[in-house]
Design a protein around this motif. Structure first.
Motif, PDB file in Angstrom:
ATOM      1  N   LYS A   1       5.584  25.926  40.491  1.00 27.52           N
ATOM      2  CA  LYS A   1       7.112  26.373  39.797  1.00 27.52           C
ATOM      3  C   LYS A   1       7.245  25.446  38.594  1.00 27.52           C
ATOM      4  O   LYS A   1       7.414  25.625  37.589  1.00 27.52           O
ATOM      5  CB  LYS A   1       8.006  25.858  40.846  1.00 27.52           C
ATOM      6  CG  LYS A   1       8.047  27.221  41.687  1.00 27.52           C
ATOM      7  CD  LYS A   1       9.241  27.049  42.671  1.00 27.52           C
ATOM      8  CE  LYS A   1       9.514  27.826  43.649  1.00 27.52           C
ATOM      9  NZ  LYS A   1      10.703  27.767  44.524  1.00 27.52           N
TER      10      LYS A   1
ATOM     11  N   ALA B   1       6.837  27.311  35.131  1.00 27.31           N
ATOM     12  CA  ALA B   1       8.103  27.485  34.320  1.00 27.31           C
ATOM     13  C   ALA B   1       8.154  26.790  32.901  1.00 27.31           C
ATOM     14  O   ALA B   1       8.640  27.430  32.011  1.00 27.31           O
ATOM     15  CB  ALA B   1       9.342  26.809  35.221  1.00 27.31           C
TER      16      ALA B   1
ATOM     17  N   ARG C   1       8.386  28.934  29.428  1.00 32.33           N
ATOM     18  CA  ARG C   1       9.631  28.475  28.628  1.00 32.33           C
ATOM     19  C   ARG C   1       8.700  28.256  27.215  1.00 32.33           C
ATOM     20  O   ARG C   1       9.546  28.446  26.255  1.00 32.33           O
ATOM     21  CB  ARG C   1      10.319  27.397  28.905  1.00 32.33           C
ATOM     22  CG  ARG C   1      11.007  27.818  30.210  1.00 32.33           C
ATOM     23  CD  ARG C   1      12.388  26.578  30.356  1.00 32.33           C
ATOM     24  NE  ARG C   1      13.330  26.869  31.351  1.00 32.33           N
ATOM     25  CZ  ARG C   1      13.273  26.778  32.555  1.00 32.33           C
ATOM     26  NH1 ARG C   1      12.219  26.185  33.195  1.00 32.33           N
ATOM     27  NH2 ARG C   1      14.197  26.942  33.522  1.00 32.33           N
TER      28      ARG C   1
ATOM     29  N   ALA D   1      13.415  32.336  28.916  1.00 32.87           N
ATOM     30  CA  ALA D   1      14.229  31.317  30.050  1.00 32.87           C
ATOM     31  C   ALA D   1      14.685  31.965  31.236  1.00 32.87           C
ATOM     32  O   ALA D   1      14.476  31.431  32.589  1.00 32.87           O
ATOM     33  CB  ALA D   1      15.518  30.728  29.157  1.00 32.87           C
ATOM     34  N   ALA D   2      15.026  33.156  31.444  1.00 33.09           N
ATOM     35  CA  ALA D   2      15.430  34.127  32.483  1.00 33.09           C
ATOM     36  C   ALA D   2      14.072  34.260  33.212  1.00 33.09           C
ATOM     37  O   ALA D   2      14.145  34.209  34.534  1.00 33.09           O
ATOM     38  CB  ALA D   2      15.969  35.470  32.040  1.00 33.09           C
TER      39      ALA D   2
ATOM     40  N   ALA E   1      11.397  32.138  33.414  1.00 38.01           N
ATOM     41  CA  ALA E   1      11.008  31.031  34.303  1.00 38.01           C
ATOM     42  C   ALA E   1      12.288  30.700  35.290  1.00 38.01           C
ATOM     43  O   ALA E   1      11.684  30.113  36.431  1.00 38.01           O
ATOM     44  CB  ALA E   1      11.306  29.890  33.090  1.00 38.01           C
ATOM     45  N   ARG E   2      13.435  31.154  35.244  1.00 31.43           N
ATOM     46  CA  ARG E   2      14.448  30.791  36.270  1.00 31.43           C
ATOM     47  C   ARG E   2      13.855  31.848  37.384  1.00 31.43           C
ATOM     48  O   ARG E   2      14.035  31.262  38.617  1.00 31.43           O
ATOM     49  CB  ARG E   2      15.853  31.067  35.988  1.00 31.43           C
ATOM     50  CG  ARG E   2      16.372  30.203  34.777  1.00 31.43           C
ATOM     51  CD  ARG E   2      17.959  30.358  34.913  1.00 31.43           C
ATOM     52  NE  ARG E   2      18.243  31.842  34.155  1.00 31.43           N
ATOM     53  CZ  ARG E   2      18.589  31.952  32.938  1.00 31.43           C
ATOM     54  NH1 ARG E   2      18.191  30.926  31.968  1.00 31.43           N
ATOM     55  NH2 ARG E   2      18.772  32.945  32.667  1.00 31.43           N
ATOM     56  N   ALA E   3      13.469  32.847  37.369  1.00 37.44           N
ATOM     57  CA  ALA E   3      13.153  33.847  38.208  1.00 37.44           C
ATOM     58  C   ALA E   3      11.740  33.047  39.061  1.00 37.44           C
ATOM     59  O   ALA E   3      11.646  33.171  40.212  1.00 37.44           O
ATOM     60  CB  ALA E   3      12.758  35.101  37.879  1.00 37.44           C
TER      61      ALA E   3
ATOM     62  N   GLU F   1      11.470  29.890  39.145  1.00 37.88           N
ATOM     63  CA  GLU F   1      11.957  28.603  39.986  1.00 37.88           C
ATOM     64  C   GLU F   1      12.746  28.996  41.371  1.00 37.88           C
ATOM     65  O   GLU F   1      12.761  28.397  42.089  1.00 37.88           O
ATOM     66  CB  GLU F   1      12.972  27.939  39.045  1.00 37.88           C
ATOM     67  CG  GLU F   1      12.091  27.200  37.835  1.00 37.88           C
ATOM     68  CD  GLU F   1      13.079  26.727  36.869  1.00 37.88           C
ATOM     69  OE1 GLU F   1      12.582  25.848  36.018  1.00 37.88           O
ATOM     70  OE2 GLU F   1      14.144  27.225  36.746  1.00 37.88           O
ATOM     71  N   GLU F   2      13.251  30.206  41.324  1.00 36.83           N
ATOM     72  CA  GLU F   2      13.885  30.768  42.388  1.00 36.83           C
ATOM     73  C   GLU F   2      13.162  31.578  43.317  1.00 36.83           C
ATOM     74  O   GLU F   2      13.585  32.048  44.437  1.00 36.83           O
ATOM     75  CB  GLU F   2      15.148  31.596  42.006  1.00 36.83           C
ATOM     76  CG  GLU F   2      16.075  31.012  40.944  1.00 36.83           C
ATOM     77  CD  GLU F   2      17.004  31.934  40.375  1.00 36.83           C
ATOM     78  OE1 GLU F   2      16.983  33.099  40.626  1.00 36.83           O
ATOM     79  OE2 GLU F   2      17.997  31.449  39.825  1.00 36.83           O
TER      80      GLU F   2
END
Length: 324
Positions: free
Chosen positions: A126, A130, A134, A161-162, A164-166, A168-169
């Motif tokens: 992650k 991520a 990014r 960015a979206a 990368a957040r996916a 990380e989640e």
């Protein structure tokens, strides 16, 4: 609809349905009975005051007009008028990338290090993944996760960015706990099948051996070659299946090496967090190309203007009532 040559649209056009609400309320709600009808004899002393009464009536009509202006402005602001302005096409790399990530149970194993602390394989992926996503500004990138099943966690998008957040989640157990490498790669290819970019790439990361799903990694690698999709594979973990001596949850490096070679990609062996960061840098330097991303329409909100009209109408109505 256009305003000064620019198209006008509405964020919530359904709000316009609220405009006739006061009329409906006046019609449907019971009226107060003002008394019985009939002729009224007006004394002469009151006739002189009729002019004042007419002035008061005119003032009442003015207050009603202010109330309607206030309501219309509020409804307009709620509908969210916006100017749509064309934007120039953004520079893009021309790369279409899907990161296919193994989310099997073995990714929970704590045998990597981050910031001087021992951590799980997934946590390391992650962090590095991520950051890799990014900094891919200009690429259209997506995320596929796989275990027992494969799923699209983030559709290919220029919004790095979206994506990368996916990543990380992402959580272990979302798609099972086994390792369906073939199905994960197959779904990534499906997302790239109609992609417009000249360079189509899958980055496949796994820490295990294919033991789930309906397809084999090699068969899907052959399909990737036919579709012109390069598959870069990353074998994650300290031990290989070839020298595991019966140990469970070890990576099948040979299978991943074969997938990369068959599709025209590169194979990377990762045993530490430093290796993982070096692989991200190496893949960053691998792909090239040039194109332009589709222009993104820019919208300028106009609701503050009717909002200001509503505020001024409310102030004027309040002052009119105090002066009555």
């Amino acid at each position: 609809m256009a305003l000064a040559g620019l198209p006008l649209d509405w964020a919530t056009p359904w709000a316009a349905l609220l405009l006739p609400l006061p009329l409906l309320a006046a019609r449907l709600l019971p009226r107060r009975d003002g008394g019985a009808g009939g002729a009224l004899a007006v004394p002469d002393s009151i006739v002189a005051r009729i002019g004042r009464a007419e002035a008061l009536a005119a003032r009442g009509r003015g207050r009603a007009a202010l109330a309607w202006l206030l309501w219309a402005a509020l409804v307009t602001a709620l509908a969210g008028p916006r100017l749509v302005m064309a934007a120039a096409a953004l520079p893009a790399s021309g790369r279409e990338i899907v990161l296919a990530l193994d989310l099997s149970g073995s990714m929970e194993r704590i045998d990597f290090a981050l910031d001087g602390r021992t951590t799980s394989r997934l946590a390391a992926v992650k962090r590095v993944g991520a950051d890799f996503i990014r900094r891919r500004a200009g690429d259209r990138i997506g995320l596929v996760i796989f275990a027992d099943q494969a799923d699209v966690a983030a559709a290919p998008s220029f919004d790095t960015a979206a994506v990368a957040r996916a990543l990380e989640e992402a959580r272990i157990g979302l798609v099972g706990r086994s390792t369906g490498i073939g199905d994960g790669l197959g779904l990534a290819l499906k997302r790239l099948a109609d992609a417009p970019g000249p360079a189509k790439v899958v980055i496949l990361l796994s820490d295990g051996a294919n033991n789930a799903g309906q397809t084999t990694p090699r068969d899907v690698a052959i399909l990737a070659r036919e579709l012109g999709v390069r598959v870069h594979t990353i074998a994650l973990g300290p031990r290989d299946l070839a020298d595991a001596d019966g140990e469970q949850d070890v990576v099948d490096s040979e299978a991943l090496r074969d997938v990369a070679a068959t599709s025209g990609g590169r194979f990377f062996r990762v045993r530490t967090s430093d290796d993982l960061a070096a692989v991200a840098d190496a893949i960053d330097a691998l792909e090239g190309g040039s194109a332009r991303a589709p222009p993104v329409p820019l919208r300028r909100d106009l609701w503050p203007w009717p909002g200001a009209v509503a505020l001024m109408s409310a102030v004027a109505l309040l002052l009119a009532r105090r002066g009555a």
